[in-house]
Scaffold this active site. Sequence first.
Site, PDB file in Angstrom:
ATOM      1  N   SER A  18       0.873  -1.185   0.000  1.00 38.27           N
ATOM      2  CA  SER A  18       0.000   0.000   0.000  1.00 38.27           C
ATOM      3  C   SER A  18       0.903   1.225   0.000  1.00 38.27           C
ATOM      4  CB  SER A  18      -0.864   0.013   1.266  1.00 38.27           C
ATOM      5  OG  SER A  18      -1.510   1.275   1.397  1.00 38.27           O
TER       6      SER A  18
ATOM      7  N   TYR B 113      -1.382  -0.351  10.586  1.00 38.65           N
ATOM      8  CA  TYR B 113      -1.571  -0.848   9.217  1.00 38.65           C
ATOM      9  C   TYR B 113      -0.428  -0.374   8.321  1.00 38.65           C
ATOM     10  CZ  TYR B 113      -3.651  -1.165   4.503  1.00 38.65           C
ATOM     11  OH  TYR B 113      -3.882  -1.425   3.179  1.00 38.65           O
TER      12      TYR B 113
HETATM   13  N1  LIG Z   1      -8.849  -0.679  -1.034  1.00 35.24           N
HETATM   14  C1  LIG Z   1      -7.852   0.142  -0.874  1.00 35.24           C
HETATM   15  O1  LIG Z   1      -8.026   1.373  -0.980  1.00 35.24           O
HETATM   16  C2  LIG Z   1      -6.461  -0.379  -0.602  1.00 35.24           C
HETATM   17  C3  LIG Z   1      -5.382   0.517  -0.692  1.00 35.24           C
HETATM   18  C4  LIG Z   1      -4.093   0.045  -0.483  1.00 35.24           C
HETATM   19  C5  LIG Z   1      -3.876  -1.294  -0.225  1.00 35.24           C
HETATM   20  N2  LIG Z   1      -4.917  -2.161  -0.137  1.00 35.24           N
HETATM   21  C6  LIG Z   1      -4.608  -3.576   0.109  1.00 35.24           C
HETATM   22  O2  LIG Z   1      -5.140  -4.338  -0.943  1.00 35.24           O
HETATM   23  C7  LIG Z   1      -5.408  -5.672  -0.503  1.00 35.24           C
HETATM   24  C8  LIG Z   1      -6.830  -6.060  -0.893  1.00 35.24           C
HETATM   25  O3  LIG Z   1      -7.716  -5.178  -0.257  1.00 35.24           O
HETATM   26  P1  LIG Z   1      -9.194  -4.884  -0.774  1.00 35.24           P
HETATM   27  O4  LIG Z   1      -9.344  -3.408  -0.741  1.00 35.24           O
HETATM   28  O5  LIG Z   1      -9.483  -5.646  -2.013  1.00 35.24           O
HETATM   29  O6  LIG Z   1      -9.979  -5.463   0.491  1.00 35.24           O
HETATM   30  P2  LIG Z   1     -11.356  -6.286   0.627  1.00 35.24           P
HETATM   31  O7  LIG Z   1     -11.681  -6.218   2.072  1.00 35.24           O
HETATM   32  O8  LIG Z   1     -12.347  -5.827  -0.376  1.00 35.24           O
HETATM   33  O9  LIG Z   1     -10.903  -7.751   0.240  1.00 35.24           O
HETATM   34  C9  LIG Z   1      -9.966  -8.458   1.012  1.00 35.24           C
HETATM   35  C10 LIG Z   1     -10.294  -9.935   0.958  1.00 35.24           C
HETATM   36  O10 LIG Z   1      -9.328 -10.632   1.779  1.00 35.24           O
HETATM   37  C11 LIG Z   1     -10.028 -11.551   2.599  1.00 35.24           C
HETATM   38  N3  LIG Z   1      -9.285 -11.820   3.826  1.00 35.24           N
HETATM   39  C12 LIG Z   1      -9.215 -11.033   4.939  1.00 35.24           C
HETATM   40  N4  LIG Z   1      -8.502 -11.649   5.896  1.00 35.24           N
HETATM   41  C13 LIG Z   1      -8.109 -12.840   5.386  1.00 35.24           C
HETATM   42  C14 LIG Z   1      -7.366 -13.928   5.916  1.00 35.24           C
HETATM   43  N5  LIG Z   1      -6.916 -13.907   7.172  1.00 35.24           N
HETATM   44  N6  LIG Z   1      -7.144 -14.998   5.128  1.00 35.24           N
HETATM   45  C15 LIG Z   1      -7.644 -15.041   3.870  1.00 35.24           C
HETATM   46  N7  LIG Z   1      -8.376 -14.047   3.323  1.00 35.24           N
HETATM   47  C16 LIG Z   1      -8.610 -12.952   4.075  1.00 35.24           C
HETATM   48  C17 LIG Z   1     -11.358 -10.884   2.878  1.00 35.24           C
HETATM   49  O11 LIG Z   1     -12.341 -11.808   3.312  1.00 35.24           O
HETATM   50  C18 LIG Z   1     -11.677 -10.252   1.525  1.00 35.24           C
HETATM   51  O12 LIG Z   1     -12.350 -11.142   0.676  1.00 35.24           O
HETATM   52  C19 LIG Z   1      -5.162  -5.660   1.009  1.00 35.24           C
HETATM   53  O13 LIG Z   1      -3.877  -6.187   1.279  1.00 35.24           O
HETATM   54  C20 LIG Z   1      -5.206  -4.177   1.356  1.00 35.24           C
HETATM   55  O14 LIG Z   1      -4.484  -3.866   2.502  1.00 35.24           O
HETATM   56  C21 LIG Z   1      -6.221  -1.722  -0.314  1.00 35.24           C
END
Ligand SMILES: NC(=O)c1ccc[n+]([C@@H]2O[C@H](COP(=O)([O-])OP(=O)(O)OC[C@H]3O[C@@H](n4cnc5c(N)ncnc54)[C@H](O)[C@@H]3O)[C@@H](O)[C@H]2O)c1
Length: 256
Positions: free
Chosen positions: A138, A152
């Site tokens: 991120s 985080y």
């Molecule tokens: N959305 C944003 O703005 C953003 C920005 C920067 C980084 N990220 C990173 O991107 C990645 C994906 O995030 P997203 O926004 O798609 O989130 P999201 O919450 O939409 O999806 C994340 C998925 O991971 C699953 N998950 C959570 N804990 C888990 C575990 N212990 N084991 C297996 N699966 C698990 C959840 O059930 C969910 O389906 C993450 O690493 C997040 O930190 C997101």
Amino acid sequence: MKFENKIAIVTGAGAGMGRAIALRFATEGARVVLAEVNQESLDETLAATGGRGMAVRTDIANIGDIDELISRAVEAFGRIDILVNNAGVTKPLGFFEVTEADWDWMYSVNARGLFFCMQRAAREMVNQRAGKIVNIASIAGKGFPGTSNIAYAGTKGAVIAMTRIGASQLARYNINVNAICPGATRTNLFEMGIMEAVNKRKITREEAVRRMEATIPLGRSNSPDDIANMAAFLASSEADNITGQSFNVDGGLMWD
Ligand SMILES: NC(=O)c1ccc[n+]([C@@H]2O[C@H](COP(=O)([O-])OP(=O)(O)OC[C@H]3O[C@@H](n4cnc5c(N)ncnc54)[C@H](O)[C@@H]3O)[C@@H](O)[C@H]2O)c1
């Protein structure tokens, strides 16, 4: 097709970016092993892969689950070509609100779980003398001040550091390790941040999104497909000579 005959594991494949990445890889010919803690969304993504997916319910905070994931993938397909370490968790917390339980929860998934997925998948890739690992970090890990919380941001800084060290220690086996640093991306996590702004500032959802996007130089948040595009590039042979890098996909929010 970029991934003809390739076997790709995607963690957190039930929603958001993980779902978009899994579906993109399947469209490009990969067999995708979907690792997800939520059974319902896991089943839904599996159905959407149109027969190119295999679902393994996995909590990456649990090392036993990771071992099971890797052995089921190898049992089914004989190899692992690609690992996308995407699963991650967070919630909006102020500096003084972060508890020890919050800290352990975020580190157990975002840093500890991610490392052991890399280690266990790399054990297979070493035998093949080939592999691509893509970690979803991120811009928070580079100090973006709009992060959901400080712990985080620390987990994502850890991902960037482990991407570099993993790349240097696995290069001799022809395994590439790179990271993507998304900015604001329209997923469940994004909605959580927006609703926080709605409640705190007493504004509408539309206004919260407008204010947030006004800070992005290119003027919009990412769609999950913006991240899938970069993941597909980094996991493909087009990126054969790239390793240890952390690429921002953020509309220009951060420069390094
Ligand atoms: N959305 C944003 O703005 C953003 C920005 C920067 C980084 N990220 C990173 O991107 C990645 C994906 O995030 P997203 O926004 O798609 O989130 P999201 O919450 O939409 O999806 C994340 C998925 O991971 C699953 N998950 C959570 N804990 C888990 C575990 N212990 N084991 C297996 N699966 C698990 C959840 O059930 C969910 O389906 C993450 O690493 C997040 O930190 C997101």
